[in-house]
Write a protein that holds these residues in place. Structure first.
Motif, mmCIF file in Angstrom:
data_model
loop_
_atom_site.group_PDB
_atom_site.id
_atom_site.type_symbol
_atom_site.label_atom_id
_atom_site.label_comp_id
_atom_site.label_asym_id
_atom_site.label_seq_id
_atom_site.Cartn_x
_atom_site.Cartn_y
_atom_site.Cartn_z
ATOM 1 N N LEU A 1 0.808 -1.219 0.000
ATOM 2 C CA LEU A 1 0.000 0.000 0.000
ATOM 3 C C LEU A 1 0.839 1.266 0.000
ATOM 4 O O LEU A 1 0.415 2.305 -0.491
ATOM 5 N N ALA A 2 2.018 1.179 0.595
ATOM 6 C CA ALA A 2 2.847 2.386 0.725
ATOM 7 C C ALA A 2 3.295 2.840 -0.665
ATOM 8 O O ALA A 2 3.878 2.088 -1.418
ATOM 9 N N THR A 3 2.939 4.059 -1.001
ATOM 10 C CA THR A 3 3.350 4.570 -2.308
ATOM 11 C C THR A 3 4.453 5.598 -2.120
ATOM 12 O O THR A 3 4.317 6.533 -1.345
ATOM 13 N N ARG A 4 5.541 5.363 -2.826
ATOM 14 C CA ARG A 4 6.710 6.245 -2.746
ATOM 15 C C ARG A 4 7.085 6.574 -1.301
ATOM 16 O O ARG A 4 7.325 7.727 -0.953
ATOM 17 N N GLY A 5 7.041 5.563 -0.471
ATOM 18 C CA GLY A 5 7.501 5.743 0.902
ATOM 19 C C GLY A 5 6.521 6.448 1.824
ATOM 20 O O GLY A 5 6.788 6.609 2.999
ATOM 21 N N HIS A 6 5.368 6.899 1.288
ATOM 22 C CA HIS A 6 4.401 7.575 2.170
ATOM 23 C C HIS A 6 3.592 6.537 2.934
ATOM 24 O O HIS A 6 3.077 5.590 2.358
ATOM 25 N N ARG A 7 3.496 6.735 4.222
ATOM 26 C CA ARG A 7 2.712 5.792 5.021
ATOM 27 C C ARG A 7 1.226 6.034 4.784
ATOM 28 O O ARG A 7 0.806 7.169 4.582
ATOM 29 N N VAL A 8 0.468 4.958 4.811
ATOM 30 C CA VAL A 8 -0.968 5.111 4.620
ATOM 31 C C VAL A 8 -1.605 5.524 5.952
ATOM 32 O O VAL A 8 -1.037 5.290 7.026
ATOM 33 N N ILE A 9 -2.764 6.134 5.854
ATOM 34 C CA ILE A 9 -3.489 6.507 7.077
ATOM 35 C C ILE A 9 -4.428 5.367 7.451
ATOM 36 O O ILE A 9 -5.231 4.910 6.628
ATOM 37 N N VAL A 10 -4.288 4.941 8.676
ATOM 38 C CA VAL A 10 -5.094 3.842 9.200
ATOM 39 C C VAL A 10 -6.007 4.414 10.280
ATOM 40 O O VAL A 10 -5.539 5.047 11.222
ATOM 41 N N LEU A 11 -7.297 4.178 10.110
ATOM 42 C CA LEU A 11 -8.252 4.636 11.124
ATOM 43 C C LEU A 11 -8.794 3.426 11.871
ATOM 44 O O LEU A 11 -9.148 2.412 11.251
ATOM 45 N N THR A 12 -8.811 3.508 13.188
ATOM 46 C CA THR A 12 -9.461 2.467 13.966
ATOM 47 C C THR A 12 -10.387 3.130 14.970
ATOM 48 O O THR A 12 -10.054 4.173 15.546
ATOM 49 N N LEU A 13 -11.569 2.561 15.113
ATOM 50 C CA LEU A 13 -12.604 3.187 15.943
ATOM 51 C C LEU A 13 -12.931 2.315 17.146
ATOM 52 O O LEU A 13 -12.921 1.088 17.050
ATOM 53 N N GLY A 14 -13.202 2.946 18.257
ATOM 54 C CA GLY A 14 -13.587 2.152 19.424
ATOM 55 C C GLY A 14 -13.673 3.002 20.669
ATOM 56 O O GLY A 14 -13.400 4.204 20.652
ATOM 57 N N THR A 15 -14.026 2.347 21.764
ATOM 58 C CA THR A 15 -14.181 3.046 23.046
ATOM 59 C C THR A 15 -12.896 2.967 23.866
ATOM 60 O O THR A 15 -12.561 3.908 24.591
ATOM 61 N N PHE A 16 -12.184 1.856 23.754
ATOM 62 C CA PHE A 16 -10.914 1.671 24.462
ATOM 63 C C PHE A 16 -11.050 2.013 25.949
ATOM 64 O O PHE A 16 -10.219 2.694 26.525
ATOM 65 N N ASP A 17 -12.137 1.508 26.538
ATOM 66 C CA ASP A 17 -12.401 1.738 27.961
ATOM 67 C C ASP A 17 -11.602 0.711 28.777
ATOM 68 O O ASP A 17 -11.433 -0.434 28.343
ATOM 69 N N LEU A 18 -11.118 1.082 29.939
ATOM 70 C CA LEU A 18 -10.267 0.200 30.764
ATOM 71 C C LEU A 18 -9.158 -0.372 29.885
ATOM 72 O O LEU A 18 -8.980 -1.588 29.780
ATOM 73 N N PHE A 19 -8.431 0.498 29.242
ATOM 74 C CA PHE A 19 -7.396 0.167 28.242
ATOM 75 C C PHE A 19 -6.607 -1.091 28.644
ATOM 76 O O PHE A 19 -6.074 -1.173 29.748
ATOM 77 N N HIS A 20 -6.549 -2.059 27.734
ATOM 78 C CA HIS A 20 -5.967 -3.358 28.103
ATOM 79 C C HIS A 20 -5.098 -3.914 26.965
ATOM 80 O O HIS A 20 -5.003 -3.318 25.881
#
Ligand code: CTP
Length: 169
Positions: free
Chosen positions: A29-48
């Motif tokens: 996916l990386a084009t010409r060395g540019h990192r792709v943007i990754v989105l992740t969604l969630g609540t991340f409550d009581l981070f574990h």
């Protein structure tokens, strides 16, 4: 193609495991060395540890933006607020070494996806057999128009916010 599954029911992991597949995808996916943007969604409550592993895999794929669910959204969706309020969850998630940015997410996901414009949306495989697109309020055509792929990565068994909550109270 809008959906990619890594490990478990997805790509076979015989030849080197999940990290190798994730790395292979990231290079593709990386084009010409540019990192792709990754989105992740969630609540991340009581981070574990399950959250950390998910975020680690996100980072292997590119720059990680977390769409962190607002307290109001969690209350609307689950019928009760998270244990840890938004500001405190945001401090913890932002401090994770795999996270580049944290955005407040106050809805199913469509608005924040439009704002962040990710190449990939990553989620744990606990969502694999549920309708994650409906959860985000998008469909395959909407994602295709924007060149966005949903990637499922293996869920970490044996730990979750729900389990921690039940064990503690
Ligand atoms: N996740 C994971 N492994 C776990 C727990 C969560 O990979 N053991 C992933 C989820 O699939 C999601 C992200 O972490 O992509 C955020 O999940 P979240 O719902 O905030 O955490 P859970 O621990 O699953 O919370 P709950 O028990 O309330 O569902």
């Amino acid at each position: 193609m809008n959906i990619l599954m890594i490990g478990q029911k997805g790509l076979p992991s015989r030849s080197g495991g999940v990290e190798r597949h994730v790395d292979f995808l990231a290079r593709g996916l990386a084009t010409r060395g540019h990192r792709v943007i990754v989105l992740t969604l969630g609540t991340f409550d009581l981070f574990h540890a399950g959250h950390v592993r998910l975020l680690e895999r996100c980072r292997l794929l590119g720059s990680v933006v977390v769409g962190l669910n607002s307290d109001a959204f969690v209350e609307r969706y689950k019928g009760r607020p998270p244990v840890v309020p938004y500001e405190a969850r945001a401090i913890v998630v932002a401090a994770c070494r795999y996270v580049d940015e944290v955005y407040e997410n106050d809805g199913p996901g469509r608005d924040i996806i439009d704002e962040v414009r990710p190449r990939l949306i990553v989620v744990g495989s606990d969502w694999q057999d549920r309708d994650y697109m409906a959860q985000l309020d998008v469909d395959a055509a909407w994602l295709s128009e924007r060149g966005i792929v949903i990637v499922y990565v293996p869920y970490t068994a044996g730990i979750s916010t729900t389990q921690l909550r039940e064990a503690a109270w």
